[in-house]
Design a protein around this motif. Structure first.
Motif, mmCIF file in Angstrom:
data_model
loop_
_atom_site.group_PDB
_atom_site.id
_atom_site.type_symbol
_atom_site.label_atom_id
_atom_site.label_comp_id
_atom_site.label_asym_id
_atom_site.label_seq_id
_atom_site.Cartn_x
_atom_site.Cartn_y
_atom_site.Cartn_z
ATOM 1 N N SER A 216 27.801 21.874 -16.475
ATOM 2 C CA SER A 216 27.456 21.174 -15.237
ATOM 3 C C SER A 216 28.094 19.789 -15.181
ATOM 4 O O SER A 216 28.621 19.370 -14.149
ATOM 5 N N GLU A 217 28.071 19.072 -16.319
ATOM 6 C CA GLU A 217 28.668 17.735 -16.374
ATOM 7 C C GLU A 217 30.179 17.787 -16.151
ATOM 8 O O GLU A 217 30.758 16.872 -15.550
ATOM 9 N N SER A 218 30.803 18.833 -16.642
ATOM 10 C CA SER A 218 32.266 18.943 -16.511
ATOM 11 C C SER A 218 32.685 19.402 -15.118
ATOM 12 O O SER A 218 33.874 19.370 -14.780
ATOM 13 N N HIS A 219 31.726 19.831 -14.293
ATOM 14 C CA HIS A 219 32.009 20.236 -12.913
ATOM 15 C C HIS A 219 30.999 19.564 -11.975
ATOM 16 O O HIS A 219 30.387 20.222 -11.120
ATOM 17 N N ALA A 220 30.839 18.271 -12.172
ATOM 18 C CA ALA A 220 29.808 17.521 -11.448
ATOM 19 C C ALA A 220 30.003 17.528 -9.936
ATOM 20 O O ALA A 220 29.057 17.246 -9.186
ATOM 21 N N ASP A 221 31.222 17.842 -9.459
ATOM 22 C CA ASP A 221 31.478 17.830 -8.019
ATOM 23 C C ASP A 221 30.769 18.977 -7.297
ATOM 24 O O ASP A 221 30.493 18.875 -6.093
ATOM 25 N N TRP A 222 30.444 20.062 -8.031
ATOM 26 C CA TRP A 222 29.792 21.183 -7.351
ATOM 27 C C TRP A 222 28.626 21.809 -8.117
ATOM 28 O O TRP A 222 27.776 22.470 -7.534
ATOM 29 N N ALA A 223 28.570 21.576 -9.433
ATOM 30 C CA ALA A 223 27.575 22.271 -10.254
ATOM 31 C C ALA A 223 26.257 21.501 -10.359
ATOM 32 O O ALA A 223 26.247 20.281 -10.531
ATOM 33 N N LYS A 224 25.153 22.231 -10.254
ATOM 34 C CA LYS A 224 23.829 21.658 -10.463
ATOM 35 C C LYS A 224 23.064 22.548 -11.446
ATOM 36 O O LYS A 224 23.345 23.748 -11.554
ATOM 37 N N THR A 225 22.108 21.939 -12.140
ATOM 38 C CA THR A 225 21.344 22.664 -13.157
ATOM 39 C C THR A 225 19.870 22.715 -12.780
ATOM 40 O O THR A 225 19.296 21.714 -12.344
ATOM 41 N N PHE A 226 19.279 23.884 -12.949
ATOM 42 C CA PHE A 226 17.845 24.041 -12.751
ATOM 43 C C PHE A 226 17.218 24.430 -14.087
ATOM 44 O O PHE A 226 17.614 25.409 -14.719
ATOM 45 N N VAL A 227 16.230 23.633 -14.524
ATOM 46 C CA VAL A 227 15.516 23.908 -15.776
ATOM 47 C C VAL A 227 14.078 24.308 -15.428
ATOM 48 O O VAL A 227 13.321 23.487 -14.907
ATOM 49 N N PRO A 228 13.692 25.549 -15.675
ATOM 50 C CA PRO A 228 12.341 25.993 -15.323
ATOM 51 C C PRO A 228 11.260 25.203 -16.061
ATOM 52 O O PRO A 228 11.467 24.762 -17.199
ATOM 53 N N ASN A 229 10.136 25.024 -15.388
ATOM 54 C CA ASN A 229 8.972 24.375 -15.982
ATOM 55 C C ASN A 229 7.737 25.212 -15.651
ATOM 56 O O ASN A 229 7.413 25.375 -14.472
ATOM 57 N N PRO A 230 7.090 25.806 -16.656
ATOM 58 C CA PRO A 230 7.283 25.626 -18.098
ATOM 59 C C PRO A 230 8.599 26.226 -18.590
ATOM 60 O O PRO A 230 9.218 27.040 -17.905
#
Length: 282
Positions: A216-230
């Motif tokens: 995601s960091e290497s493609h910050a122009d389009w990539a986003k990350t979702f981390v489930p909780n829990p």
């Protein structure tokens, strides 16, 4: 009279010994001495520690040009072999589908960066943990099929959504257990999963949170990350070892890892691997 009783008693000893041996074999957890593998003794005799490696940055990184391995788990395996066992270290290419079976078949001595799951624990043993793991999802923020804000796994588990995952991994098993409507696209390696999302054949990548964060960091122009909780499938990441490995040998590896974690050396190796991965993606 004494001699007669003594002879009768002595005749019974072999039968009692045989019965005791059969009983020992029948009790779970009681192994014959011959069944215990003196792993480090065998490795030292061979002069090489074989590390089974499947690519998953920052845990395991493989340079496609040179074939050289890096990543913090590869670095730990190399350091343990060279500086503790005093032998050469050889990395053996494998896939996540085969990383347990290859270890059982003695194709290598340690499996690198393996999630300690109940299913795997039935087949192999594990060292103490060097790090922890959980699953996250990377997606293209311009993808019209993905909502503007992901709140829960229900926002991913929809008809028509496609989730790319490396076949045979812990994340494969994790998403297979919770996603009932989305299509799961199982692919052989990390490059294939990333290409699937980049080319929009898939809407999400399900992978280890560290690995996905780097992508995601290497493609910050389009990539986003979702981390489930829990957290989804939070597990310890360790070295895989054959079931019959001597407990003393496992204790040596555990002692090494505990010292590396406590000293901050593992955190330093993780930072190094993250920087290497980000640099190679530019």
């Amino acid at each position: 009279m004494y001699q007669v009783v003594a002879r009768k008693f002595l005749k019974r000893i072999p039968a009692v010994a045989v019965a005791a041996s059969i009983l020992a074999l029948a009790i779970p957890g009681v192994a014959k001495a011959d069944d215990v593998e003196p792993l480090w003794t065998n490795v030292k005799k061979a002069g090489v520690l074989r590390c089974g490696a499947a690519v998953a940055p920052p845990y395991v990184i493989r340079d496609p040009m040179s074939g050289n391995y890096s990543g913090f788990f590869a670095d730990l395996c190399r350091d343990f072999g060279q500086n503790v066992l005093k032998v050469k270290v050889q990395f053996v290419d494998t896939t996540w589908d085969n990383i347990v079976a290859g270890l059982q078949a003695n194709k290598w001595d340690l499996s690198i960066a393996l999630n300690n799951t109940p299913e795997r624990a039935k087949a192999i043993s594990f060292s103490t943990a060097a790090s922890n793991y959980e699953v996250s999802f990377v997606y293209n923020k311009t993808n019209a099929k993905v909502g503007k804000k992901l709140v829960s796994l229900a926002d991913i588990d929809k008809p028509g959504a496609v989730v790319a995952v490396m076949s045979g991994t812990s994340q494969d098993k994790a998403v297979s257990a919770v996603l009932k409507q989305a299509q799961i696209m199982r692919l052989p390696g990390i490059d294939e999963t990333r290409l699937a999302v980049t080319s929009r054949r898939a809407d999400f990548i399900a992978d280890a949170s560290d690995t996905n964060w780097i992508f995601s960091e290497s493609h910050a122009d389009w990539a986003k990350t979702f981390v489930p909780n829990p957290a989804l499938a939070k597990q310890e990441v360790a070295f895989g070892i054959r079931k019959n490995t001597s407990p003393d040998d496992i204790a040596i590896l555990d002692g090494y890892l505990k010292k590396k974690v406590a000293s901050g050396a593992v955190n330093a190796l993780i930072k190094k691997a993250v920087q290497e991965t980000l640099a190679s993606s530019k």
